[in-house]
Design a protein around this motif. Sequence first.
Motif, mmCIF file in Angstrom:
data_model
loop_
_atom_site.group_PDB
_atom_site.id
_atom_site.type_symbol
_atom_site.label_atom_id
_atom_site.label_comp_id
_atom_site.label_asym_id
_atom_site.label_seq_id
_atom_site.Cartn_x
_atom_site.Cartn_y
_atom_site.Cartn_z
ATOM 1 N N SER A 129 41.626 43.989 38.090
ATOM 2 C CA SER A 129 41.872 42.704 38.204
ATOM 3 C C SER A 129 41.123 41.975 37.155
ATOM 4 O O SER A 129 39.929 42.329 36.754
ATOM 5 N N ARG A 130 41.663 40.838 36.882
ATOM 6 C CA ARG A 130 41.084 39.932 35.916
ATOM 7 C C ARG A 130 39.776 38.871 36.538
ATOM 8 O O ARG A 130 40.189 37.993 36.472
ATOM 9 N N VAL A 131 39.034 39.635 36.606
ATOM 10 C CA VAL A 131 37.783 38.825 37.469
ATOM 11 C C VAL A 131 36.411 39.465 37.054
ATOM 12 O O VAL A 131 36.478 40.718 36.689
ATOM 13 N N GLU A 187 52.292 41.481 40.104
ATOM 14 C CA GLU A 187 51.843 41.777 38.931
ATOM 15 C C GLU A 187 51.259 43.332 38.860
ATOM 16 O O GLU A 187 51.222 44.157 37.879
ATOM 17 N N ASP A 208 47.507 39.236 42.824
ATOM 18 C CA ASP A 208 48.919 39.299 42.613
ATOM 19 C C ASP A 208 49.583 40.653 42.903
ATOM 20 O O ASP A 208 49.582 41.609 41.731
ATOM 21 N N ASP A 218 43.012 45.380 27.703
ATOM 22 C CA ASP A 218 44.085 45.267 27.978
ATOM 23 C C ASP A 218 45.068 45.857 26.933
ATOM 24 O O ASP A 218 45.201 45.637 25.815
ATOM 25 N N PHE A 256 45.295 42.642 35.508
ATOM 26 C CA PHE A 256 46.336 41.738 36.279
ATOM 27 C C PHE A 256 45.598 40.738 36.802
ATOM 28 O O PHE A 256 44.416 40.632 37.193
ATOM 29 N N SER A 257 46.451 39.711 37.351
ATOM 30 C CA SER A 257 45.585 38.714 37.862
ATOM 31 C C SER A 257 45.369 38.815 39.379
ATOM 32 O O SER A 257 46.068 39.659 39.992
ATOM 33 N N ARG A 258 44.175 38.245 39.593
ATOM 34 C CA ARG A 258 43.718 38.840 41.269
ATOM 35 C C ARG A 258 44.501 38.286 42.090
ATOM 36 O O ARG A 258 45.060 37.113 42.212
ATOM 37 N N TYR A 311 38.980 41.661 44.399
ATOM 38 C CA TYR A 311 38.797 40.098 44.144
ATOM 39 C C TYR A 311 37.708 39.405 43.648
ATOM 40 O O TYR A 311 37.491 38.468 43.134
ATOM 41 N N SER A 339 34.170 32.805 45.666
ATOM 42 C CA SER A 339 35.379 33.592 45.821
ATOM 43 C C SER A 339 35.922 34.103 47.076
ATOM 44 O O SER A 339 37.141 34.518 47.144
#
Length: 399
Positions: free
Chosen positions: A323-325, A348, A345, A334, A341-343, A302, A140
């Motif tokens: 974040s979606r991680v 978003e 972003d 969700d 939300f996207s990492r 992250y 990552s």
Amino acid sequence: MQITPRANTKGNSLKIVLYDFSFRPHLPGKSGLSSVLWEYVPHLVNLGIDVHVVGSYQDVLPAPVEGATIHVHPFPRAARRNVFGKVYIVALGWFYIKKHLADADLIHTFEYLSSTVLATLGSIPIVLTVPGNIYERIESGTNPYDFVTTIAYKYMAKSSARSASAIIAISENEKKWWNSIGAVEEKLTVLPYGVNVEQFHPDPQAVAKIGWQMDQRHFLFVGRLSREKGVGLLLKAFIEVYQDYPDAHLHIIGDGDQQAVLEALLNEYPQVRQQVTLHGWVVKSDLPVYYAAAYCTFVPSYTEPLGRVVMEAFASGTPVIGSRVGGIPDLIHDGETGYLFSRGDVNELANSMRQALDHPDKMLQMSQNAAKYAQDVLAIEKTSEQMLHTVYEPITNRA
């Protein structure tokens, strides 16, 4: 040094050692993995287990728990300076265990430096629960360690994958990483950390108790102020939306090397300062009221193996935007208990903030959903019992 409590009379003969290598030895049971370990202690005792906590504590001891025994093994303080010194400290811990607790049924540790050393030196079965994997950090781009420490931790992770009798993966994502470095399926159990739902719970009076303004909606971040935790991203997203929502206020709890980054951003946008508060580090015992007072909690990481903050917020009745991680999607459903939300972003993330602020009725429903999920699934009483029956008993033939 040993502190012996009143004898455990619950009738279960299982005897375990919880090995606590505290990275903040002056804050035993109050910080990081040490606090995770100590949260389990009273619940394991209540299950009738003979619990012994062995630690390299410094000056201050953890608060005693009736039915558990605290052991402090000696160590040279200078040894904490690097990874090799830490190995030496754990080796001293093993010799203490060999001398005083050789009849233990298993040793449970919460980081893989300890599990590697303890498995190498002895034959007592090792259970490992760890919030992350060095290979995941490298992939990552959030690995904080120098070259030598990274090589050492890579070796220890692979060694633990082979030598631990059982590995508790705290999320499906963590299970994948342990599989990838050699842990066989039979050793792996997916079980999240539990949360103390008596300590963390909804409190309608929390805003008044903490002295926050009643006419504001309070956003909350709790964690290390480090790059991988995404706190800089969070502040950037808040800067995008704050002018449209003058009743929104961002509270940031924690300390770390990103403090200077946050201060620089606030200096660049001085008009946002009145809607942002940097609280610094707060001891865990004071956190419940912050969570309960929050309109929404943020976990913009992250990389995140699971996210204890998510569980503590849920138990407090607070939805989470994360974040979606890693293990975060294991917890946040969700649109039901929060938003994903996207990492990395920022746009978003800002849109998720707007969604939360524009739909207070939905946030109220998500608050109720989050609290129920914590009670039904994440309560530490339940995860402790699962750990006993799915991990401890099978490897000691006590099922």
